[in-house]
Scaffold this motif. Structure first.
Motif, PDB file in Angstrom:
ATOM      1  N   ASP A  34     -11.828  -0.077  -4.797  1.00 13.95           N
ATOM      2  CA  ASP A  34     -12.465   1.148  -4.337  1.00 13.95           C
ATOM      3  C   ASP A  34     -13.985   1.050  -4.425  1.00 13.95           C
ATOM      4  OD1 ASP A  34     -12.362   3.800  -3.348  1.00 13.95           O
ATOM      5  OD2 ASP A  34     -12.942   4.490  -5.328  1.00 13.95           O
TER       6      ASP A  34
ATOM      7  N   ARG B  44      -6.473   6.510   1.402  1.00 13.81           N
ATOM      8  CA  ARG B  44      -7.229   5.663   2.316  1.00 13.81           C
ATOM      9  C   ARG B  44      -6.556   4.306   2.484  1.00 13.81           C
ATOM     10  NH1 ARG B  44     -11.937   7.373  -0.576  1.00 13.81           N
ATOM     11  NH2 ARG B  44     -12.253   5.305  -1.409  1.00 13.81           N
ATOM     12  N   ALA B  45      -6.093   3.766   1.342  1.00 13.18           N
ATOM     13  CA  ALA B  45      -5.502   2.431   1.378  1.00 13.18           C
ATOM     14  C   ALA B  45      -4.235   2.410   2.224  1.00 13.18           C
ATOM     15  CB  ALA B  45      -5.207   1.947  -0.035  1.00 13.18           C
ATOM     16  N   SER B  46      -3.599   3.577   2.388  1.00 11.70           N
ATOM     17  CA  SER B  46      -2.319   3.596   3.094  1.00 11.70           C
ATOM     18  C   SER B  46      -2.486   3.804   4.589  1.00 11.70           C
ATOM     19  CB  SER B  46      -1.440   4.704   2.523  1.00 11.70           C
ATOM     20  OG  SER B  46      -2.004   5.958   2.837  1.00 11.70           O
ATOM     21  N   THR B  47      -3.703   4.052   5.015  1.00 10.24           N
ATOM     22  CA  THR B  47      -3.867   4.302   6.455  1.00 10.24           C
ATOM     23  C   THR B  47      -3.859   3.014   7.250  1.00 10.24           C
ATOM     24  OG1 THR B  47      -5.953   5.178   5.590  1.00 10.24           O
ATOM     25  CG2 THR B  47      -4.914   6.359   7.341  1.00 10.24           C
TER      26      THR B  47
ATOM     27  N   GLU C 187       1.084   4.252  -2.731  1.00  4.43           N
ATOM     28  CA  GLU C 187       0.909   5.647  -2.320  1.00  4.43           C
ATOM     29  C   GLU C 187       2.039   6.518  -2.888  1.00  4.43           C
ATOM     30  OE1 GLU C 187      -0.237   7.630   1.883  1.00  4.43           O
ATOM     31  OE2 GLU C 187       1.698   6.659   1.797  1.00  4.43           O
TER      32      GLU C 187
ATOM     33  N   TYR D  28     -11.064   8.052 -12.552  1.00  2.00           N
ATOM     34  CA  TYR D  28      -9.627   7.982 -12.341  1.00  2.00           C
ATOM     35  C   TYR D  28      -9.152   9.079 -11.394  1.00  2.00           C
ATOM     36  CZ  TYR D  28      -4.717   7.544 -13.618  1.00  2.00           C
ATOM     37  OH  TYR D  28      -3.372   7.349 -13.585  1.00  2.00           O
TER      38      TYR D  28
ATOM     39  N   ARG E  26     -18.216   2.965   2.720  1.00  2.00           N
ATOM     40  CA  ARG E  26     -17.885   4.360   3.053  1.00  2.00           C
ATOM     41  C   ARG E  26     -19.125   5.233   3.062  1.00  2.00           C
ATOM     42  NH1 ARG E  26     -13.178   6.575   3.662  1.00  2.00           N
ATOM     43  NH2 ARG E  26     -13.915   8.675   3.318  1.00  2.00           N
TER      44      ARG E  26
ATOM     45  N   ARG F 165       0.836  -1.208   0.000  1.00  2.00           N
ATOM     46  CA  ARG F 165       0.000   0.000   0.000  1.00  2.00           C
ATOM     47  C   ARG F 165       0.867   1.253   0.000  1.00  2.00           C
ATOM     48  NH1 ARG F 165      -3.284  -2.827   3.923  1.00  2.00           N
ATOM     49  NH2 ARG F 165      -2.541  -1.498   5.586  1.00  2.00           N
TER      50      ARG F 165
ATOM     51  N   ILE G 217     -15.163  -0.796  -1.430  1.00  2.00           N
ATOM     52  CA  ILE G 217     -15.050  -0.020  -0.202  1.00  2.00           C
ATOM     53  C   ILE G 217     -16.045   1.141  -0.192  1.00  2.00           C
ATOM     54  CG2 ILE G 217     -13.509   1.537   1.037  1.00  2.00           C
ATOM     55  CD1 ILE G 217     -11.273  -0.344   0.545  1.00  2.00           C
TER      56      ILE G 217
ATOM     57  N   ARG H 221      -9.567   0.519  -8.827  1.00  2.00           N
ATOM     58  CA  ARG H 221     -10.976   0.897  -8.942  1.00  2.00           C
ATOM     59  C   ARG H 221     -11.877  -0.244  -8.484  1.00  2.00           C
ATOM     60  NH1 ARG H 221      -9.717   3.898 -13.692  1.00  2.00           N
ATOM     61  NH2 ARG H 221     -10.328   2.175 -15.039  1.00  2.00           N
TER      62      ARG H 221
ATOM     63  N   ALA I 113       1.525   7.155  -6.490  1.00  2.00           N
ATOM     64  CA  ALA I 113       0.412   8.059  -6.809  1.00  2.00           C
ATOM     65  C   ALA I 113       0.938   9.456  -7.102  1.00  2.00           C
ATOM     66  CB  ALA I 113      -0.585   8.098  -5.663  1.00  2.00           C
TER      67      ALA I 113
ATOM     68  N   VAL J  10      -8.127   7.220  -3.076  1.00  2.00           N
ATOM     69  CA  VAL J  10      -8.127   5.782  -2.816  1.00  2.00           C
ATOM     70  C   VAL J  10      -6.827   5.376  -2.153  1.00  2.00           C
ATOM     71  CG1 VAL J  10      -8.147   3.503  -3.856  1.00  2.00           C
ATOM     72  CG2 VAL J  10      -9.583   5.304  -4.807  1.00  2.00           C
ATOM     73  N   LEU J  11      -5.746   5.874  -2.712  1.00  2.00           N
ATOM     74  CA  LEU J  11      -4.439   5.496  -2.186  1.00  2.00           C
ATOM     75  C   LEU J  11      -4.233   6.049  -0.792  1.00  2.00           C
ATOM     76  CD1 LEU J  11      -2.491   5.945  -5.461  1.00  2.00           C
ATOM     77  CD2 LEU J  11      -2.706   3.825  -4.182  1.00  2.00           C
TER      78      LEU J  11
ATOM     79  N   ARG K 148     -10.154   9.991  -8.686  1.00  2.00           N
ATOM     80  CA  ARG K 148     -10.236   9.695  -7.271  1.00  2.00           C
ATOM     81  C   ARG K 148      -9.122   8.775  -6.817  1.00  2.00           C
ATOM     82  NH1 ARG K 148     -14.811   7.207  -6.156  1.00  2.00           N
ATOM     83  NH2 ARG K 148     -14.054   7.188  -4.048  1.00  2.00           N
ATOM     84  N   LEU K 149      -8.225   8.431  -7.704  1.00  2.00           N
ATOM     85  CA  LEU K 149      -7.159   7.491  -7.371  1.00  2.00           C
ATOM     86  C   LEU K 149      -6.335   7.943  -6.170  1.00  2.00           C
ATOM     87  CD1 LEU K 149      -5.657   4.929  -8.042  1.00  2.00           C
ATOM     88  CD2 LEU K 149      -4.309   6.203  -9.697  1.00  2.00           C
ATOM     89  N   ASP K 150      -6.003   9.222  -6.135  1.00  2.00           N
ATOM     90  CA  ASP K 150      -5.211   9.720  -5.010  1.00  2.00           C
ATOM     91  C   ASP K 150      -5.927   9.484  -3.688  1.00  2.00           C
ATOM     92  OD1 ASP K 150      -3.162  10.491  -6.557  1.00  2.00           O
ATOM     93  OD2 ASP K 150      -3.584  12.632  -6.493  1.00  2.00           O
TER      94      ASP K 150
ATOM     95  N   MET L 281     -11.171   3.457   5.647  1.00  2.00           N
ATOM     96  CA  MET L 281     -11.579   2.085   5.364  1.00  2.00           C
ATOM     97  C   MET L 281     -10.531   1.446   4.485  1.00  2.00           C
ATOM     98  SD  MET L 281     -15.670   2.157   4.982  1.00  2.00           S
ATOM     99  CE  MET L 281     -15.870   0.649   5.871  1.00  2.00           C
ATOM    100  N   THR L 282     -10.128   0.250   4.841  1.00  2.00           N
ATOM    101  CA  THR L 282      -9.085  -0.405   4.064  1.00  2.00           C
ATOM    102  C   THR L 282      -9.222  -1.915   4.166  1.00  2.00           C
ATOM    103  OG1 THR L 282      -6.698  -0.492   3.732  1.00  2.00           O
ATOM    104  CG2 THR L 282      -7.452  -0.316   5.983  1.00  2.00           C
TER     105      THR L 282
END
Lengths: 109, 157
Positions: free
Chosen positions: A79, B154-157, A17, B145, A86, A13, A82, A76, A20, B151-152, B147-149, B6-7
């Protein structure tokens, strides 16, 4: 390995990040992530391989370097899953804030 | 307002974390008592919870019925497996067939008057998870696309 298995790992992850923010050379990722997690170069390389093989990243040669970039499609998929939670829980918890504030006020009386 | 993260934490589990500005006894009560649940656990706008039954002890059953303003009803039920107030509960949850029954674990920790809820939702199998994901993909088809940032993050938390 599917999307959820791939994202189940904190090192992977973190790599996503980093990516990104834009394309990065493998050596840069190894140094950054290896340092943060205290893991070896082969260990980071293994995570990079998983990300590549599962389609989460693309890689292209640039002279002697290998540049990694993030690939959006598999993210995606995760996401969308999730997002269901959310939306529902986000609204619920915002309302719970109000309920708790009301309970606190009553308790003070 | 606190942030909801959420992850996915494994191939069959998703974890939500959220902090509340209240001691955990209050958060526990608000999360388990039929007095308070219908005030907040309503999902999208336009729904009420006319039925809220919760026997909050190990083996106890719970049942919620939601009603939309157009008369549509939805029911969810399950049972409590572990109850340790005000710290921890484990409960099953199902919309009924053909939906998979999930096992939800809630843990409340308190520091300085702020309570953090960690809620872990576990699917019984990767197949069940995939079925839920397929539904999510339909409803989330418009996700872009851009929203990718997010997503990432959130995914990194």
């Amino acid at each position: 390995m599917n999307a959820f298995d791939v994202l189940g790992d904190p090192v992977r992850r973190r790599i996503l990040e980093l990516l990104a923010g834009g394309e990065r050379p493998a050596g840069d990722i190894v140094a950054t992530v290896g340092g943060e997690f205290g893991i070896s170069q082969p260990a980071v390389s293994q995570h990079l391989r998983v990300l590549r093989d599962s389609g989460f990243t693309t890689v292209r040669p640039d002279g002697a370097r290998r540049l990694y970039a993030v690939e959006a499609a598999p993210l995606r998929e995760v996401d969308a899953w999730i997002e269901q939670f959310r939306q529902t829980w986000g609204k619920n918890f915002d309302r719970l804030d109000q309920v708790l504030a009301g309970m606190k006020r009553k308790g003070k009386r | 307002m606190s942030t909801l993260t959420m992850t996915p934490i494994s191939d069959t589990e998703i974890r939500a974390t959220r902090s509340f500005d209240a001691p955990r006894e209050l958060v526990w009560e608000a999360m388990t008592s039929p007095t308070y649940l219908p005030q907040w656990m309503l999902g999208p706008d336009g729904w009420t919870m006319p039925v809220c039954e919760a026997d909050v002890r190990p083996g106890g059953a719970w049942r919620y019925v939601w009603r939309k303003d157009d008369g549509t009803e939805m029911e969810m039920r399950g049972s409590y497996l572990e109850v340790d107030p005000p710290e921890r509960f484990v409960a099953t949850e199902s919309w009924g067939e053909p939906w998979p029954e999930t096992v939800n674990t809630g843990v409340l920790t308190e520091a300085g008057g702020v309570t953090t809820l960690t809620l872990t939702i576990r699917y019984p199998s990767t197949e069940a998870r995939d079925a839920a994901a397929a539904t999510g993909m339909e409803s989330g088809a418009a996700i872009s696309y851009d929203r990718l940032d997010a997503v990432l993050a959130r995914a990194s938390t």
